[in-house]
Design an enzyme around this catalytic site. Structure first.
Site, PDB file in Angstrom:
ATOM      1  N   ASN A  75     -27.662 -54.077  35.607  1.00 10.76           N
ATOM      2  CA  ASN A  75     -28.601 -52.969  35.433  1.00 10.76           C
ATOM      3  C   ASN A  75     -30.006 -53.416  35.838  1.00 10.76           C
ATOM      4  OD1 ASN A  75     -26.560 -52.798  32.876  1.00 10.76           O
ATOM      5  ND2 ASN A  75     -27.035 -50.798  33.708  1.00 10.76           N
ATOM      6  N   HIS A 121     -28.195 -49.274  38.291  1.00 13.96           N
ATOM      7  CA  HIS A 121     -27.732 -50.638  38.584  1.00 13.96           C
ATOM      8  C   HIS A 121     -28.487 -51.061  39.831  1.00 13.96           C
ATOM      9  CE1 HIS A 121     -24.315 -51.205  35.734  1.00 13.96           C
ATOM     10  NE2 HIS A 121     -24.430 -49.879  35.654  1.00 13.96           N
ATOM     11  N   HIS A 175     -29.675 -44.068  34.512  1.00 15.70           N
ATOM     12  CA  HIS A 175     -28.981 -45.347  34.259  1.00 15.70           C
ATOM     13  C   HIS A 175     -28.785 -46.035  35.610  1.00 15.70           C
ATOM     14  CE1 HIS A 175     -25.840 -47.851  32.161  1.00 15.70           C
ATOM     15  NE2 HIS A 175     -25.324 -47.898  33.381  1.00 15.70           N
ATOM     16  N   ARG A 181     -24.024 -54.199  25.799  1.00 24.48           N
ATOM     17  CA  ARG A 181     -22.798 -53.448  26.139  1.00 24.48           C
ATOM     18  C   ARG A 181     -22.550 -53.500  27.645  1.00 24.48           C
ATOM     19  NH1 ARG A 181     -21.079 -49.694  29.551  1.00 24.48           N
ATOM     20  NH2 ARG A 181     -23.052 -48.587  29.316  1.00 24.48           N
ATOM     21  N   ASP A 182     -23.333 -52.770  28.424  1.00 25.66           N
ATOM     22  CA  ASP A 182     -23.084 -52.746  29.871  1.00 25.66           C
ATOM     23  C   ASP A 182     -23.241 -54.152  30.448  1.00 25.66           C
ATOM     24  OD1 ASP A 182     -22.369 -51.454  32.184  1.00 25.66           O
ATOM     25  OD2 ASP A 182     -24.234 -50.354  32.444  1.00 25.66           O
ATOM     26  N   CYS A 242     -19.980 -53.555  36.154  1.00 24.96           N
ATOM     27  CA  CYS A 242     -18.896 -52.752  35.588  1.00 24.96           C
ATOM     28  C   CYS A 242     -17.582 -53.398  35.990  1.00 24.96           C
ATOM     29  CB  CYS A 242     -18.956 -51.314  36.087  1.00 24.96           C
ATOM     30  SG  CYS A 242     -17.586 -50.333  35.413  1.00 24.96           S
TER      31      CYS A 242
HETATM   32  P1  HMG Z   1      -4.920 -45.844  28.416  1.00 20.80           P
HETATM   33  O1  HMG Z   1      -4.084 -47.026  28.777  1.00 20.80           O
HETATM   34  O2  HMG Z   1      -4.925 -44.694  29.339  1.00 20.80           O
HETATM   35  O3  HMG Z   1      -4.581 -45.251  26.976  1.00 20.80           O
HETATM   36  O4  HMG Z   1      -6.382 -46.349  28.136  1.00 20.80           O
HETATM   37  P2  HMG Z   1      -3.474 -45.485  25.938  1.00 20.80           P
HETATM   38  O5  HMG Z   1      -3.704 -44.427  24.931  1.00 20.80           O
HETATM   39  O6  HMG Z   1      -2.143 -45.586  26.635  1.00 20.80           O
HETATM   40  O7  HMG Z   1      -3.801 -46.898  25.260  1.00 20.80           O
HETATM   41  C1  HMG Z   1      -3.591 -48.148  25.900  1.00 20.80           C
HETATM   42  C2  HMG Z   1      -3.818 -49.244  24.893  1.00 20.80           C
HETATM   43  O8  HMG Z   1      -5.170 -49.235  24.450  1.00 20.80           O
HETATM   44  C3  HMG Z   1      -2.968 -49.112  23.617  1.00 20.80           C
HETATM   45  O9  HMG Z   1      -2.741 -50.421  23.127  1.00 20.80           O
HETATM   46  C4  HMG Z   1      -3.901 -48.417  22.679  1.00 20.80           C
HETATM   47  O10 HMG Z   1      -3.585 -48.673  21.322  1.00 20.80           O
HETATM   48  C5  HMG Z   1      -5.223 -49.022  23.029  1.00 20.80           C
HETATM   49  P3  HMG Z   1      -1.351 -51.177  23.378  1.00 20.80           P
HETATM   50  O11 HMG Z   1      -0.308 -50.248  22.867  1.00 20.80           O
HETATM   51  O12 HMG Z   1      -1.254 -51.374  24.892  1.00 20.80           O
HETATM   52  O13 HMG Z   1      -1.513 -52.437  22.626  1.00 20.80           O
HETATM   53  N1  HMG Z   1      -6.374 -48.164  22.762  1.00 20.80           N
HETATM   54  C6  HMG Z   1      -7.468 -48.547  22.097  1.00 20.80           C
HETATM   55  N2  HMG Z   1      -7.786 -49.715  21.495  1.00 20.80           N
HETATM   56  C7  HMG Z   1      -8.992 -49.775  20.896  1.00 20.80           C
HETATM   57  N3  HMG Z   1      -9.854 -48.745  20.868  1.00 20.80           N
HETATM   58  C8  HMG Z   1      -9.569 -47.568  21.451  1.00 20.80           C
HETATM   59  C9  HMG Z   1      -8.309 -47.451  22.081  1.00 20.80           C
HETATM   60  N4  HMG Z   1      -7.716 -46.439  22.748  1.00 20.80           N
HETATM   61  C10 HMG Z   1      -6.534 -46.882  23.165  1.00 20.80           C
HETATM   62  N5  HMG Z   1     -10.443 -46.571  21.430  1.00 20.80           N
HETATM   63  C11 HMG Z   1      -8.675 -46.216  27.490  1.00 20.80           C
HETATM   64  C12 HMG Z   1      -7.439 -45.466  27.981  1.00 20.80           C
HETATM   65  C13 HMG Z   1      -9.869 -45.335  27.748  1.00 20.80           C
HETATM   66  C14 HMG Z   1      -8.512 -46.500  26.015  1.00 20.80           C
HETATM   67  C15 HMG Z   1      -8.792 -47.561  28.259  1.00 20.80           C
HETATM   68  O14 HMG Z   1      -8.688 -47.329  29.633  1.00 20.80           O
HETATM   69  C16 HMG Z   1     -10.095 -48.257  27.968  1.00 20.80           C
HETATM   70  O15 HMG Z   1     -10.387 -48.675  26.863  1.00 20.80           O
HETATM   71  N6  HMG Z   1     -10.908 -48.442  29.022  1.00 20.80           N
HETATM   72  C17 HMG Z   1     -12.193 -49.117  28.928  1.00 20.80           C
HETATM   73  C18 HMG Z   1     -13.248 -48.242  29.494  1.00 20.80           C
HETATM   74  C19 HMG Z   1     -14.593 -48.952  29.446  1.00 20.80           C
HETATM   75  O16 HMG Z   1     -15.007 -49.456  28.424  1.00 20.80           O
HETATM   76  N7  HMG Z   1     -15.285 -48.988  30.617  1.00 20.80           N
HETATM   77  C20 HMG Z   1     -16.597 -49.563  30.707  1.00 20.80           C
HETATM   78  C21 HMG Z   1     -17.642 -48.685  30.110  1.00 20.80           C
HETATM   79  S1  HMG Z   1     -18.134 -47.316  31.153  1.00 20.80           S
HETATM   80  C22 HMG Z   1     -19.384 -47.959  32.143  1.00 20.80           C
HETATM   81  O17 HMG Z   1     -19.609 -49.133  32.159  1.00 20.80           O
HETATM   82  C23 HMG Z   1     -20.231 -46.983  32.936  1.00 20.80           C
HETATM   83  C24 HMG Z   1     -21.619 -46.751  32.307  1.00 20.80           C
HETATM   84  O18 HMG Z   1     -22.334 -47.970  32.159  1.00 20.80           O
HETATM   85  C25 HMG Z   1     -22.428 -45.786  33.192  1.00 20.80           C
HETATM   86  C26 HMG Z   1     -22.430 -46.187  34.673  1.00 20.80           C
HETATM   87  O19 HMG Z   1     -22.965 -47.272  35.027  1.00 20.80           O
HETATM   88  O20 HMG Z   1     -21.856 -45.413  35.433  1.00 20.80           O
HETATM   89  C27 HMG Z   1     -21.496 -46.109  30.919  1.00 20.80           C
HETATM   90 MG    MG Z   2     -23.449 -48.953  33.794  1.00 18.53          MG
END
Ligand code: HMG
Ligand code: MG
Length: 311
Positions: free
Chosen positions: A261, A221, A219, A26-27, A252
């Site tokens: 990571n 990096h 967690h 995932r990450d 990220c």
């Molecule tokens: P948004 O644009 O604010 O929300 O996105 P929206 O409701 O307007 O939706 C936009 C589009 O996404 C729409 O599609 C929705 O249908 C679709 P369109 O009409 O444009 O075709 N949509 C979805 N599709 C599939 N599954 C869903 C979903 N929700 C909406 N669940 C949202 C908000 C959060 C959805 C978007 O910004 C997003 O998906 N972001 C990705 C976030 C992500 O995965 N980030 C990486 C993980 S976090 C990380 O890495 C940190 C971590 O490792 C810890 C650390 O290191 O700090 C965990």
């Molecule tokens: Mg991370």
């Protein structure tokens, strides 16, 4: 002569057992320019499970426009045995993600919020308050449905746009996630700027507020090469759950300065040397990292993997 296992010298004050929470599928993969097809992700996860890892993050139910590398996570879950002894958590940013995860049979999810305003907007598309409320709602709904929920906090040790982060913000955010039913909090050093004293200070603030070390994961990096030192600092305060990715793959997509990571092999080498049990076969992880390196067409960052596999 190189060895594939370190000599063991224990330290009585450290935990005797550690849970390694594997995040490469995932990450790791979410930050790669090459998008691996679902069947290759399934093979990665299966290899990791065969190496003894018992918690393997399997993907994300997020927008495929935002993170195309995690598209088809339901296909990945379909191919896994979700009733086995291995848990396969998935990330869910909103109710739609939770619904999709439930429909795919997921038993474990992770919600993820930032402790900073800038990263809330960059990663989740809205303000800190709105995205936190949304994730708390997901956590409450998922726990009511009998799912196990992890709460990730990002930018705990610093933010590329806002700079230093007050540990009290981390305390407040952690308490809110735990109150919403999260069984653990993963403290994200998203951009890898933490150092051991900083980790200890944040952990002390959490522990003093009444949050037990058993509820906390770290967690890391490895952007500045501090990840293992940070793990050691956390071990000294009783933390026994650490996130890591095979080969150190990762980053990220929404925080350009984040590198991979902490590598799982590098973590397990240190823990093996301390006599801390993980159940993980370090050679098997190293071989999987070499395989993953071929799939991604690039060398990976784990020093331990390189040392073991070239012998
Ligand atoms: P948004 O644009 O604010 O929300 O996105 P929206 O409701 O307007 O939706 C936009 C589009 O996404 C729409 O599609 C929705 O249908 C679709 P369109 O009409 O444009 O075709 N949509 C979805 N599709 C599939 N599954 C869903 C979903 N929700 C909406 N669940 C949202 C908000 C959060 C959805 C978007 O910004 C997003 O998906 N972001 C990705 C976030 C992500 O995965 N980030 C990486 C993980 S976090 C990380 O890495 C940190 C971590 O490792 C810890 C650390 O290191 O700090 C965990
Ligand atoms: Mg991370």
């Amino acid at each position: 002569m190189m060895e594939s296992l370190p000599q063991v010298f224990t330290r009585e004050t450290l935990p005797s057992q550690v849970k390694v929470y594997e995040v490469s599928a995932r990450d790791g993969l979410q930050a790669e320019s090459v998008t691996l097809p679902a069947e290759v992700r399934v093979e990665l996860i299966s290899r990791l499970a065969s190496s003894g890892l018992r918690t393997i993050e399997a993907g994300s139910f997020v927008s495929p426009k935002a993170v195309p590398q995690m598209a088809d996570t339901q296909v990945v879950l379909d191919a896994l045995n979700l009733d086995s002894a291995v848990s396969y958590p998935v990330l869910t940013p909103n109710r739609r993600g939770l619904d999709d995860a439930q429909a795919a049979g997921a038993k474990d999810i992770a919600v993820f919020v930032s402790v900073t305003e800038s990263f809330s907007r960059a990663n989740l598309g809205d303000s800190l308050e709105v995205t936190t409320a949304r994730n708390l709602d997901v956590a409450t709904a998922a726990t009511s449905a009998g799912m196990q929920v992890r709460g990730y906090l990002s930018m705990v040790f610093g933010d590329p746009w806002e700079g230093p982060v007050d540990p009290q913000r981390v305390v407040t955010a952690s308490a809110r996630l735990l109150d919403a039913g999260c069984s653990s909090i993963s403290l994200g050093d998203t951009i890898g700027t933490a150092t051991p004293g900083h980790v200890a200070a944040v952990l002390q603030a959490l522990i003093e507020s009444g949050i037990p070390a058993e509820s906390i994961a770290l967690h890391t990096h490895n952007t500045y090469g501090q990840a293992l030192a940070n793990v050691y600092a956390a071990l000294q305060l009783g933390v026994s759950e650490f996130d890591a990715s095979a080969g150190g793959v990762g980053g990220c997509p929404f925080a350009g300065s984040a590198t991979g990571n902490l590598a799982t092999e590098d973590l397990v080498w240190m823990l093996d040397g301390l006599g801390i049990s993980t159940g993980v076969d370090i050679r098997a992880v190293a071989e999987t990292s070499q395989w993953l390196s071929r799939q991604l067409g690039k060398p990976l960052a784990s020093a331990t993997s390189a040392a073991i596999v070239t012998q």
